[in-house]
Design an enzyme around this catalytic site. Structure first.
Site, PDB file in Angstrom:
ATOM      1  CG  ASP A  82      -1.860  -1.162   1.252  1.00 57.96           C
ATOM      2  OD1 ASP A  82      -2.274  -1.606   0.163  1.00 57.96           O
ATOM      3  OD2 ASP A  82      -2.194  -1.636   2.350  1.00 57.96           O
ATOM      4  CE1 TYR A 104       4.162  -6.273   3.537  1.00 54.00           C
ATOM      5  CE2 TYR A 104       3.450  -8.559   3.508  1.00 54.00           C
ATOM      6  CZ  TYR A 104       3.514  -7.317   2.909  1.00 54.00           C
ATOM      7  OH  TYR A 104       2.930  -7.117   1.684  1.00 54.00           O
TER       8      TYR A 104
END
EC number: 5.4.99.12
Length: 281
Positions: free
Chosen positions: A69, A128
């Site tokens: 994002d 992540y």
């Protein structure tokens, strides 16, 4: 969840007149609208496509392992492109593109692969990492790259939450409303908090999560919720109930994008094969 249930599309054969080039990319996400091309803002993939065009005079589609994002960074995004050019050696794309790309996008390596590799559909795991520093330890080099908090909550309590996330779960509670995936189940292989130090010796609270895939803003929702709940001394049992409730309204705040990094992509079927065995027990 068995890998056979991932429902990935069959790979299309690579055309005989094309080569497939795999690249690992790092980028400063704060400067872009995300990885995926947007109609009204610059995206990382779009910039790379423009520079490939400038380099070999071909229009290409750069396919990433997944989207990040706006504001989210990457250390190990993986992508591929199919090209007709036969003159440029695969390993030369990294240094050549780095001379054309802005400094906040770097190609870490490039290699030639065959049609059995697909940056998105042959991914086995995505990792992540999220980084927090206390306000009192923030330096001039941390802006937009590390999230800040007044004080760190209890590490043991954070890890009691993180441990509960391992395994296969429906993550509806921690999924943003814009997600369009038909299934909210995801496999989580690793989930833990650690205290580390930055290059200047300052404390850095880090969260690592690795799974087969993630839902829209899922990682940021998990991170922000765990931090908020730990500050409020929410018990691990309560956290387990919130996860199981499948009620988005019970999640905590969503962490800012600036602390999140797509850290590593795995294409090794053997790396987390143990998880498949556990799921069968």
């Amino acid at each position: 969840m068995a890998r056979s249930d991932w429902k990935r599309p069959d790979l299309e054969p690579l055309a005989s007149n094309l080569r497939r080039i795999r690249m690992t990319v790092s980028y400063h996400g704060s400067h872009y609208s995300g990885w995926q091309k947007q109609s009204n803002a610059k995206a990382v993939a779009e910039i790379i496509e423009e520079k490939v065009k400038e380099m070999i005079d071909e229009d290409v589609l750069v396919v990433g392992s997944g989207r990040t994002d706006s504001g989210v960074h990457a250390l190990g995004q993986v992508c591929h492109m199919d090209i007709a050019n036969t003159r440029v050696k695969a390993e030369k794309f990294a240094p050549a593109l780095n001379r054309l790309l802005p400094a906040d996008i770097r190609i870490l390596d490039s290699s030639e692969v065959d049609g059995t590799f697909h940056a998105r559909f042959t991914t086995m795991a995505r990792m992540y990492r999220y980084y927090y520093k206390r306000e009192c330890d923030m330096t001039a080099f941390d802006e937009q790259l590390v999230a800040k908090v007044k004080q760190f909550p209890d590490l043991g309590l954070l890890n009691s939450y993180a441990h509960l996330l391992q395994g296969t779960h429906d993550f509806t509670t921690f999924t943003a409303s814009g997600d369009i995936c038909p299934s909210r189940y995801r496999d989580i292989y690793e989930s833990y908090w650690r205290m580390e130090t930055d290059r200047f010796g300052n404390e850095l609270l880090t969260y690592t999560i690795c799974g087969n895939a993630f839902l829209y803003k899922m990682v940021r929702s998990l991170v922000g919720s765990m931090m908020e709940f730990a500050h409020k001394q929410v018990s691990a049992d309560e956290f387990a109930g919130i996860l199981a409730s499948l009620d988005r309204s019970r999640a905590g705040r969503t962490a800012s994008a600036c602390g999140l990094y797509l850290y590593r992509i795995s294409y090794d079927p053997a790396e987390y094969a143990w998880f498949e065995g556990e799921g069968d027990e």
